[in-house]
Design a protein around this motif. Structure first.
Motif, PDB file in Angstrom:
ATOM      1  N   TYR A  27       0.773  -1.286  -0.002  1.00 28.54           N
ATOM      2  CA  TYR A  27      -0.017  -0.055  -0.090  1.00 28.54           C
ATOM      3  C   TYR A  27       0.953   1.290  -0.160  1.00 28.54           C
ATOM      4  O   TYR A  27       2.128   1.385   0.171  1.00 28.54           O
ATOM      5  CB  TYR A  27      -0.679  -0.094   1.239  1.00 28.54           C
ATOM      6  CG  TYR A  27      -1.424  -1.193   1.690  1.00 28.54           C
ATOM      7  CD1 TYR A  27      -2.093  -2.073   0.767  1.00 28.54           C
ATOM      8  CD2 TYR A  27      -1.870  -1.426   3.068  1.00 28.54           C
ATOM      9  CE1 TYR A  27      -2.565  -3.232   1.305  1.00 28.54           C
ATOM     10  CE2 TYR A  27      -2.631  -2.602   3.339  1.00 28.54           C
ATOM     11  CZ  TYR A  27      -2.898  -3.723   2.446  1.00 28.54           C
ATOM     12  OH  TYR A  27      -3.434  -4.557   3.203  1.00 28.54           O
ATOM     13  N   GLU A  51      -5.851  -0.009  -2.358  1.00 33.28           N
ATOM     14  CA  GLU A  51      -6.791  -0.299  -3.574  1.00 33.28           C
ATOM     15  C   GLU A  51      -7.562   1.330  -4.002  1.00 33.28           C
ATOM     16  O   GLU A  51      -6.705   2.215  -4.167  1.00 33.28           O
ATOM     17  CB  GLU A  51      -7.875  -0.942  -3.285  1.00 33.28           C
ATOM     18  CG  GLU A  51      -7.211  -2.473  -3.169  1.00 33.28           C
ATOM     19  CD  GLU A  51      -8.324  -3.815  -3.082  1.00 33.28           C
ATOM     20  OE1 GLU A  51      -9.494  -3.318  -2.575  1.00 33.28           O
ATOM     21  OE2 GLU A  51      -7.823  -4.802  -2.955  1.00 33.28           O
ATOM     22  N   LYS A  52      -8.824   1.519  -3.787  1.00 34.45           N
ATOM     23  CA  LYS A  52      -9.290   2.715  -4.252  1.00 34.45           C
ATOM     24  C   LYS A  52      -9.983   3.307  -3.008  1.00 34.45           C
ATOM     25  O   LYS A  52     -10.680   4.211  -2.994  1.00 34.45           O
ATOM     26  CB  LYS A  52     -10.520   2.511  -5.170  1.00 34.45           C
ATOM     27  CG  LYS A  52      -9.810   1.886  -6.334  1.00 34.45           C
ATOM     28  CD  LYS A  52     -10.980   1.828  -7.697  1.00 34.45           C
ATOM     29  CE  LYS A  52     -10.224   0.989  -8.752  1.00 34.45           C
ATOM     30  NZ  LYS A  52     -10.972   1.595 -10.165  1.00 34.45           N
TER      31      LYS A  52
END
Length: 134
Positions: A27, A51-52
């Motif tokens: 991340y 991720e988003k």
């Protein structure tokens, strides 16, 4: 006796550890130096991009068996998250609590935060960290 300066350094190290762990997991993450310190805009402790989603984190460390936090303790994280949401981002606010106990394994808890929370109580129950939100 733990001095305020020692406690602050321990908190900074914990924030740095969370950022390093996030990067190890693939991340993107960053720590905000001087978080919460006298700015007119919110300065969260840690921001993690996964991720988003954007995870905005208030980090607390303690040796106490019970910890009480008012909304003021995580207000910057809530304001920052709300601004991100207004800009169209999927953002979540978190309280990360780590309890240091001599001779004990790491005790920690990730607690989701929202605007409706006024207080958080965190305590050690055997070998686990529990919490209540009000």
């Amino acid at each position: 006796m733990v001095t305020e300066k020692h406690a602050r350094r321990k908190g900074i190290r914990m924030e740095q550890d969370i950022v390093a762990e996030a990067w190890r997991k693939g991340y993107a993450a960053m720590r905000s130096p001087g978080s919460g310190a006298g700015a007119s805009y919110p300065k969260p402790d840690v921001v993690i991009f996964y991720e988003k989603q954007i995870h905005v984190v208030q980090v607390k460390t303690t040796r106490k068996r019970t910890l009480y936090l008012s909304k003021k303790a995580f207000e910057d994280e809530l304001r920052f998250t709300e601004t991100l949401r207004k800009l169209g981002f999927d953002a979540k606010a978190w309280l990360y609590v780590r309890v240091f106990k001599t001779g004990c394994r790491r005790l920690e808890k990730w607690i989701p935060l929202n605007d409706g929370i006024k207080r958080v109580k965190v305590w050690v129950d055997g070998g686990a960290v529990r919490y209540e939100v009000h």
